[in-house]
Motif scaffolding. Structure first.
Motif, PDB file in Angstrom:
ATOM      1  N   ILE A 152     -54.197  10.291  32.473  1.00  0.00           N
ATOM      2  CA  ILE A 152     -55.540  10.028  31.973  1.00  0.00           C
ATOM      3  C   ILE A 152     -55.402   9.871  30.463  1.00  0.00           C
ATOM      4  O   ILE A 152     -54.912  10.771  29.781  1.00  0.00           O
ATOM      5  CB  ILE A 152     -56.481  11.204  32.305  1.00  0.00           C
ATOM      6  CG1 ILE A 152     -56.544  11.400  33.815  1.00  0.00           C
ATOM      7  CG2 ILE A 152     -57.859  10.992  31.692  1.00  0.00           C
ATOM      8  CD1 ILE A 152     -57.043  12.767  34.230  1.00  0.00           C
ATOM      9  N   LEU A 153     -55.780   8.714  29.940  1.00  0.00           N
ATOM     10  CA  LEU A 153     -55.662   8.516  28.499  1.00  0.00           C
ATOM     11  C   LEU A 153     -56.824   7.705  27.971  1.00  0.00           C
ATOM     12  O   LEU A 153     -57.555   7.081  28.729  1.00  0.00           O
ATOM     13  CB  LEU A 153     -54.318   7.887  28.110  1.00  0.00           C
ATOM     14  CG  LEU A 153     -53.878   6.613  28.776  1.00  0.00           C
ATOM     15  CD1 LEU A 153     -53.704   5.507  27.755  1.00  0.00           C
ATOM     16  CD2 LEU A 153     -52.539   6.887  29.420  1.00  0.00           C
ATOM     17  N   SER A 154     -56.974   7.758  26.661  1.00  0.00           N
ATOM     18  CA  SER A 154     -58.064   7.022  26.025  1.00  0.00           C
ATOM     19  C   SER A 154     -57.725   5.535  26.004  1.00  0.00           C
ATOM     20  O   SER A 154     -56.555   5.137  26.071  1.00  0.00           O
ATOM     21  CB  SER A 154     -58.279   7.515  24.592  1.00  0.00           C
ATOM     22  OG  SER A 154     -57.208   7.102  23.771  1.00  0.00           O
ATOM     23  N   GLU A 155     -58.763   4.720  25.897  1.00  0.00           N
ATOM     24  CA  GLU A 155     -58.559   3.277  25.797  1.00  0.00           C
ATOM     25  C   GLU A 155     -57.707   2.951  24.576  1.00  0.00           C
ATOM     26  O   GLU A 155     -56.806   2.117  24.640  1.00  0.00           O
ATOM     27  CB  GLU A 155     -59.916   2.572  25.709  1.00  0.00           C
ATOM     28  CG  GLU A 155     -59.818   1.077  25.719  1.00  0.00           C
ATOM     29  CD  GLU A 155     -61.170   0.397  25.715  1.00  0.00           C
ATOM     30  OE1 GLU A 155     -61.240  -0.741  25.209  1.00  0.00           O
ATOM     31  OE2 GLU A 155     -62.150   0.994  26.200  1.00  0.00           O
ATOM     32  N   LYS A 156     -57.968   3.651  23.470  1.00  0.00           N
ATOM     33  CA  LYS A 156     -57.225   3.423  22.229  1.00  0.00           C
ATOM     34  C   LYS A 156     -55.741   3.728  22.411  1.00  0.00           C
ATOM     35  O   LYS A 156     -54.883   2.951  21.980  1.00  0.00           O
ATOM     36  CB  LYS A 156     -57.817   4.282  21.104  1.00  0.00           C
ATOM     37  CG  LYS A 156     -57.133   4.104  19.769  1.00  0.00           C
ATOM     38  CD  LYS A 156     -57.854   4.824  18.651  1.00  0.00           C
ATOM     39  CE  LYS A 156     -57.645   6.310  18.770  1.00  0.00           C
ATOM     40  NZ  LYS A 156     -58.149   7.053  17.608  1.00  0.00           N
ATOM     41  N   ASP A 157     -55.412   4.836  23.067  1.00  0.00           N
ATOM     42  CA  ASP A 157     -54.008   5.201  23.271  1.00  0.00           C
ATOM     43  C   ASP A 157     -53.284   4.204  24.175  1.00  0.00           C
ATOM     44  O   ASP A 157     -52.080   4.009  24.048  1.00  0.00           O
ATOM     45  CB  ASP A 157     -53.876   6.610  23.844  1.00  0.00           C
ATOM     46  CG  ASP A 157     -54.163   7.687  22.817  1.00  0.00           C
ATOM     47  OD1 ASP A 157     -54.341   7.367  21.618  1.00  0.00           O
ATOM     48  OD2 ASP A 157     -54.212   8.870  23.202  1.00  0.00           O
ATOM     49  N   GLY A 158     -54.009   3.566  25.070  1.00  0.00           N
ATOM     50  CA  GLY A 158     -53.407   2.567  25.948  1.00  0.00           C
ATOM     51  C   GLY A 158     -53.114   1.242  25.277  1.00  0.00           C
ATOM     52  O   GLY A 158     -52.461   0.379  25.862  1.00  0.00           O
ATOM     53  N   LYS A 159     -53.567   1.085  24.028  1.00  0.00           N
ATOM     54  CA  LYS A 159     -53.375  -0.178  23.297  1.00  0.00           C
ATOM     55  C   LYS A 159     -52.508  -0.032  22.046  1.00  0.00           C
ATOM     56  O   LYS A 159     -52.442  -0.942  21.236  1.00  0.00           O
ATOM     57  CB  LYS A 159     -54.738  -0.739  22.893  1.00  0.00           C
ATOM     58  CG  LYS A 159     -55.592  -1.148  24.068  1.00  0.00           C
ATOM     59  CD  LYS A 159     -56.925  -1.691  23.619  1.00  0.00           C
ATOM     60  CE  LYS A 159     -57.763  -2.097  24.805  1.00  0.00           C
ATOM     61  NZ  LYS A 159     -59.083  -2.601  24.410  1.00  0.00           N
ATOM     62  N   LEU A 160     -51.857   1.098  21.899  1.00  0.00           N
ATOM     63  CA  LEU A 160     -51.005   1.308  20.722  1.00  0.00           C
ATOM     64  C   LEU A 160     -49.775   0.399  20.792  1.00  0.00           C
ATOM     65  O   LEU A 160     -49.365  -0.024  21.873  1.00  0.00           O
ATOM     66  CB  LEU A 160     -50.592   2.779  20.623  1.00  0.00           C
ATOM     67  CG  LEU A 160     -51.720   3.744  20.272  1.00  0.00           C
ATOM     68  CD1 LEU A 160     -51.274   5.196  20.458  1.00  0.00           C
ATOM     69  CD2 LEU A 160     -52.222   3.512  18.852  1.00  0.00           C
ATOM     70  N   PRO A 161     -49.162   0.092  19.647  1.00  0.00           N
ATOM     71  CA  PRO A 161     -48.000  -0.807  19.646  1.00  0.00           C
ATOM     72  C   PRO A 161     -46.735  -0.147  20.182  1.00  0.00           C
ATOM     73  O   PRO A 161     -46.622   1.078  20.225  1.00  0.00           O
ATOM     74  CB  PRO A 161     -47.839  -1.157  18.165  1.00  0.00           C
ATOM     75  CG  PRO A 161     -48.403   0.015  17.439  1.00  0.00           C
ATOM     76  CD  PRO A 161     -49.550   0.504  18.297  1.00  0.00           C
ATOM     77  N   ARG A 162     -45.794  -0.981  20.538  1.00  0.00           N
ATOM     78  CA  ARG A 162     -44.468  -0.515  20.934  1.00  0.00           C
ATOM     79  C   ARG A 162     -43.639  -0.242  19.677  1.00  0.00           C
ATOM     80  O   ARG A 162     -43.962  -0.718  18.597  1.00  0.00           O
ATOM     81  CB  ARG A 162     -43.772  -1.561  21.798  1.00  0.00           C
ATOM     82  CG  ARG A 162     -44.477  -1.805  23.114  1.00  0.00           C
ATOM     83  CD  ARG A 162     -43.758  -2.896  23.919  1.00  0.00           C
ATOM     84  NE  ARG A 162     -44.485  -3.177  25.140  1.00  0.00           N
ATOM     85  CZ  ARG A 162     -44.308  -2.535  26.284  1.00  0.00           C
ATOM     86  NH1 ARG A 162     -43.422  -1.573  26.360  1.00  0.00           N
ATOM     87  NH2 ARG A 162     -45.006  -2.857  27.351  1.00  0.00           N
TER      88      ARG A 162
END
Length: 188
Positions: free
Chosen positions: A164-174
């Motif tokens: 379960i994660l935030s939308e923001k954390d799912g879009k962080l860069p590699r």
């Protein structure tokens, strides 16, 4: 006195507290400036934070603050259990891009000391996990940064595949897309 064990990433430590108990319960020194100073560690904490993650397999990370608001963290679990993970982002470090994981629980009396220049995250492995952490710089939203939690380059063995994660954390860069402003300190 707490026990200090350096992790595989230079400058990062697991600190194990030593409670003194009897039939009434226990007493433990959770922080002692002279013990940290004797290991050359930052001890000028400016802010302390606490969070609750009510659901098992909640993942928060991988976060860091960029200069001039970079933070050293002293992180512990007060209730429940979590897998705590750090990633070295210091240019010139022999462990750049490598991760280390530590299990923190309400019972194992462990803290993790995370120097500036590391991304940090954790995944709860129980419900109702309360964490507390000290930082040596104030939170500044304009300095937020992070890495994608499941970037294969980080080689993190998380306790679940679909946290379960935030939308923001799912879009962080590699990691390959991250330009680190951090340098490896000469003394580390």
């Amino acid at each position: 006195m707490p026990k200090f064990e350096q992790l595989s990433l230079p400058g990062a430590y697991v600190i194990t507290l030593e409670p003194i108990g009897d039939k009434r319960g226990y007493f433990v020194e959770t922080y002692r400036a002279d013990a940290y100073a004797s290991h050359g560690l930052v001890t000028n904490w400016l802010q302390e934070n606490q969070s609750l993650s009510s659901r098992k397999y909640t993942l928060r990370g991988m976060h860091l603050q960029m200069p001039p608001h970079a933070q050293t963290k002293l992180f512990r679990v007060l209730q429940g259990a979590a897998l705590d993970v750090i990633v070295d982002l210091r240019v010139g470090s022999p462990t750049y891009g490598q991760s280390a994981a530590v299990e923190l629980t309400e019972d194992n009396n462990r803290l993790i000391y995370i120097p500036r220049g590391f991304a940090h995250g954790f995944c709860t492995v129980t419900e109702d996990v309360i964490v507390s952490y000290k930082v040596d710089a104030y939170y500044a939203p304009q300095s937020e940064a992070g890495l994608l939690w499941n970037d294969p380059a980080l080689n993190i063995d998380w306790p679940c595949d679909k946290p379960i994660l935030s939308e923001k954390d799912g879009k962080l860069p590699r990691l390959a897309e991250f330009e680190s402003p951090f340098e490896m300190p000469a003394q580390a």
